[in-house]
Design an enzyme around this catalytic site. Structure first.
Site, mmCIF file in Angstrom:
data_model
loop_
_atom_site.group_PDB
_atom_site.id
_atom_site.type_symbol
_atom_site.label_atom_id
_atom_site.label_comp_id
_atom_site.label_asym_id
_atom_site.label_seq_id
_atom_site.Cartn_x
_atom_site.Cartn_y
_atom_site.Cartn_z
ATOM 1 C CE LYS A 57 80.802 42.094 -35.303
ATOM 2 N NZ LYS A 57 80.695 43.498 -35.534
ATOM 3 C CG ASN A 71 61.155 49.114 -27.481
ATOM 4 O OD1 ASN A 71 62.112 48.880 -26.751
ATOM 5 N ND2 ASN A 71 61.304 49.638 -28.676
ATOM 6 N N GLY A 72 61.123 50.221 -24.159
ATOM 7 C CA GLY A 72 61.686 51.467 -23.624
ATOM 8 C C GLY A 72 61.891 51.334 -22.127
ATOM 9 C CD1 TRP A 119 68.430 42.285 -25.089
ATOM 10 C CD2 TRP A 119 68.256 44.253 -24.043
ATOM 11 N NE1 TRP A 119 69.678 42.636 -24.641
ATOM 12 C CE2 TRP A 119 69.612 43.837 -24.001
ATOM 13 C CE3 TRP A 119 67.915 45.451 -23.444
ATOM 14 C CZ2 TRP A 119 70.607 44.585 -23.390
ATOM 15 C CZ3 TRP A 119 68.911 46.197 -22.830
ATOM 16 C CH2 TRP A 119 70.241 45.770 -22.808
ATOM 17 C CG HIS A 124 103.846 50.622 -24.413
ATOM 18 N ND1 HIS A 124 105.020 51.175 -23.975
ATOM 19 C CD2 HIS A 124 103.798 50.856 -25.747
ATOM 20 C CE1 HIS A 124 105.646 51.747 -24.993
ATOM 21 N NE2 HIS A 124 104.920 51.564 -26.080
ATOM 22 C CB CYS A 142 61.249 45.167 -26.249
ATOM 23 S SG CYS A 142 61.893 45.016 -24.587
ATOM 24 C CD GLU A 158 83.462 45.544 -36.142
ATOM 25 O OE1 GLU A 158 83.377 46.230 -35.119
ATOM 26 O OE2 GLU A 158 82.495 44.928 -36.629
ATOM 27 C CE LYS A 191 71.809 44.552 -36.794
ATOM 28 N NZ LYS A 191 73.257 44.313 -36.872
ATOM 29 N NE ARG A 223 62.876 46.710 -31.702
ATOM 30 C CZ ARG A 223 63.405 47.898 -31.963
ATOM 31 N NH1 ARG A 223 63.979 48.103 -33.127
ATOM 32 N NH2 ARG A 223 63.369 48.868 -31.087
ATOM 33 C CD GLU A 254 79.030 41.654 -31.746
ATOM 34 O OE1 GLU A 254 78.135 42.253 -31.154
ATOM 35 O OE2 GLU A 254 79.515 42.045 -32.814
HETATM 36 C C1 F6R Z 1 78.279 44.936 -32.912
HETATM 37 C C2 F6R Z 1 77.079 45.727 -32.994
HETATM 38 C C3 F6R Z 1 76.908 46.861 -32.041
HETATM 39 C C4 F6R Z 1 76.331 48.074 -32.794
HETATM 40 C C5 F6R Z 1 75.994 49.190 -31.803
HETATM 41 C C6 F6R Z 1 75.496 50.427 -32.507
HETATM 42 O O1 F6R Z 1 78.289 43.922 -33.853
HETATM 43 O O2 F6R Z 1 76.241 45.487 -33.804
HETATM 44 O O3 F6R Z 1 78.084 47.183 -31.409
HETATM 45 O O4 F6R Z 1 77.262 48.499 -33.729
HETATM 46 O O5 F6R Z 1 75.008 48.738 -30.908
HETATM 47 O O6 F6R Z 1 74.357 50.168 -33.268
HETATM 48 P P1 F6R Z 1 73.881 51.134 -34.411
HETATM 49 O O7 F6R Z 1 74.898 51.143 -35.471
HETATM 50 O O8 F6R Z 1 72.577 50.578 -34.862
HETATM 51 O O9 F6R Z 1 73.729 52.493 -33.782
#
Ligand code: F6R
Length: 610
Positions: free
Chosen positions: A487, A100-101, A74, A506, A2, A483, A605, A27, A490
């Site tokens: 990508k 937020n929390g 969120w 395997h 949030c 990775e 994010k 957020r 998500e």
């Molecule tokens: C994927 C992504 C998330 C963050 C994860 C950690 O694209 O952005 O998987 O990498 O939530 O976030 P940080 O790096 O901010 O601790």
């Protein structure tokens, strides 16, 4: 998660709050709401969905005032709908809270308050806060004191702002476990989850710490702890600019951030590469560099994309420093009572510096006496401040929810750290120099890869309707496979799995048919011949293949359906290059599916809940 923002001053707060919320949407964007005090009366407008929908609603409602708060949600407790959207009222509707929390003991608090006749209308944990504050206000306490008393009963995390129509000259903000900053203006003050929300108005920032409560007036503020101890707060002048957090002509933040990588990587390296000495200079690690080089073990802990960077870091550190290195999900690290020795060094990697699991793991390791070190992008973030020492990645603000430039900057910083430790140990000057020289060439090589954008877009068009994808790589490129798959998942909602290429036989090979394409990360390195065999195995089962290959590799074109040719580099730096086409592939597939790339469903994010 949030995002929260508050304003007090002489201007109309509504446009200021809306613009702030737009900056904070990364957020969370399940719902958005504003609360304003007008003529000693609390007014609220809120809506399910993004801030743009709230803005539209405001065209039909007249709302203005000099004191107001805004929230973008969120969802954790309670579905995303208008009732669960913030701000939340107390029963007499003269007090508003945005939060937020997570309030962990909300059920106990709620049951207690209900016994005294408090009526709850939402399913959120947050709604206990206005009622709890109210229970102290009615006993005659001031708003500030009531917030302090309420928070001393709350367990969990919060970044919150409270406004009250009987004290319309102030807002109260408090922080525990969720980020919060105060912005100091000229006869106006701001509170926000982060500086991006208020950067258009001020660069004078006060970072709030856990356990602090601030009473914010338009021309001054008073900071205390929840337990009423007075505290002095320092005002910091920040250097971030608005240009850095705008889309700059790109269709999406994600594309802008992918394209920025030659520059963001230069920024991560600036002033840090000592080419003559074949090493790096990392000011933030200077005080601990010897202790770091003599550690008996290195642990890297992180979440998501940052965890993938940690895996690459493990390969780098073990190859060149010979210090045993382990990588652990922060969420697991915290809860399994890990063995941590005093001569361990533990790196916590986080773009936001606010990820709750990573922060909790850091605190756990610090309590156990380890050398805790941060690798963060967000300057002044909680992880950066609570680490004993560390390195900023300097990638610049990353707004797109899918992490791109933060990842490559993390890899660069891990390479610089590896160089620093290895040169203190047994790496020769010649070897150090050749790594440093190669690092310097990386930004130009990325620029070259980015020119393949159109080709990658065409490939994306071919694959946008598939339901599953496999990403395969070996050695340093195994974390890149993870990775690349993350990508795609998500932002395009296509199921994708990353695997070490050799593991495929395997189990996962059972999935292969003409409907299950595979992306191979297959640059010409020591595992090349082996990966070619894995490609043959997929081909034999009619799987379609996209290969990320070296620019001088002609052989691979006979085996795969599509190849994306990239420049070569040394093995340890290869992931910084191989990940770029995978970022672009995920981006274009999601755009072609008509999805909201910068705000994928269910994500946020900065994950500030555990
Ligand atoms: C994927 C992504 C998330 C963050 C994860 C950690 O694209 O952005 O998987 O990498 O939530 O976030 P940080 O790096 O901010 O601790």
């Amino acid at each position: 998660m949030c995002g929260i923002v508050g304003y007090i001053g002489d201007k109309n707060c509504v446009p200021i709050l809306i613009n702030g919320l737009k900056r904070l949407e990364y957020r969370g964007y399940d719902s958005a709401g504003l609360g304003v005090i007008i003529n000693h009366e609390c007014r609220v407008v809120k809506n399910k969905g993004q801030v743009a929908l709230l803005e539209k609603k405001l065209e039909e409602v007249s709302l203005s005032g000099n004191l107001g708060i805004g929230h973008t949600r969120w969802a954790t407790h309670g579905v995303p709908n208008e009732i669960n959207a913030h701000p939340h009222f107390n029963s007499s509707k003269n007090l508003l809270v945005i939060h937020n929390g997570i309030i962990e003991n909300y059920q106990t608090l709620k049951a207690g308050l209900q016994k005294f006749g408090y009526k709850f209308i939402s399913d959120t944990d947050s709604e206990v806060i206005p009622h709890l504050i109210d229970s102290f206000l009615i006993k005659g306490h001031s708003l500030f004191k009531s917030v302090q008393l309420a928070l001393s009963e709350v367990e969990g995390t919060y970044g919150l702002i409270v406004i009250y129509d009987e004290e319309p000259d102030r807002m109260i903000a408090a922080r525990k476990g969720s980020p919060l900053v105060l912005g100091i203006g000229d006869k106006e003050n701001f509170v926000a989850s982060d500086v991006s929300a208020i950067l258009a108005h001020t660069k004078q920032i006060v970072y709030l710490e856990d356990g602090e409560v601030v009473e914010v007036f338009k021309d001054h503020f008073i900071a205390k702890t929840v337990l009423d101890k007075e505290i002095e707060k320092e005002v910091h002048e920040i250097t971030m600019t608005l240009d850095e957090i705008d889309k700059g002509g790109f269709a999406h933040f994600m594309l802008k951030e992918i394209m920025e990588q030659p520059e963001s990587i230069c920024n991560s390296m600036r002033g840090r590469l000592l080419l003559d000495k074949g090493t790096s200079k990392l000011g933030g690690l200077e005080s601990v560099a010897d202790r770091l080089a003599s550690s008996s073990r290195i642990i890297i802990s992180a979440c998501g994309t940052s965890w993938h960077a940690g895996l690459v870091g493990e390969y780098m550190l073990e190859q060149f420093t010979r210090i045993p290195t382990e990588v652990e999900y922060a969420s697991e690290f915290r809860y399994r009572n890990p063995v941590v020795n005093k001569d361990d060094a533990i790196f916590f990697i986080s773009q936001s510096g606010e990820t709750a699991d990573t922060l909790a793991a850091l605190r756990e390791a610090k309590d156990k006496g380890a050398l805790v070190l941060g690798i963060c992008n967000a300057v002044g973030s909680s992880i950066a401040r609570e680490s004993i020492a560390g390195v900023y990645t300097h990638a610049g603000p990353e707004i797109g929810v899918a992490s791109t430039k933060a990842f490559t900057s993390q890899l660069v910083v891990l390479a610089l750290i590896t160089l620093l430790i290895a040169r203190k140990k047994n790496m020769s000057l010649v070897d150090g120099k050749s790594i440093a020289e190669e690092l310097k060439t990386i930004p130009d090589k990325i620029s070259k890869i980015l020119k393949l954008n159109d080709t990658i877009e065409e490939i994306a068009a071919e694959f946008k309707d598939v339901k599953n994808f496999l990403y395969l790589g070996r050695g340093y490129n195994f974390p890149v496979a993870l990775e690349g798959a993350l990508k795609l998942k998500e932002i395009s909602y296509i199921h994708a799995e990353g695997y070490p290429a050799a593991e495929m036989k395997h189990g996962p090979i059972a999935l292969i048919d003409e409907n299950m394409p595979a992306v191979f990360i297959a640059p010409k390195d020591s595992t090349y011949e082996k990966i070619i065999s894995n490609i043959e195995e997929i081909k034999a089962r009619k799987g379609r293949i996209i290969a990320i290959a070296s620019e001088n590799d002609d052989k691979i074109d006979n085996l795969v359906d599509y190849s994306i040719k990239i420049p070569d580099t040394i093995r340890m730096l290869m992931p910084i290059l191989t990940v770029i086409p995978l970022q672009l592939l995920a981006y274009h597939i999601a755009v072609k599916k008509g999805l909201n790339v910068d705000q994928p469903r269910n994500l946020a994010k900065s994950v500030t809940v555990e």
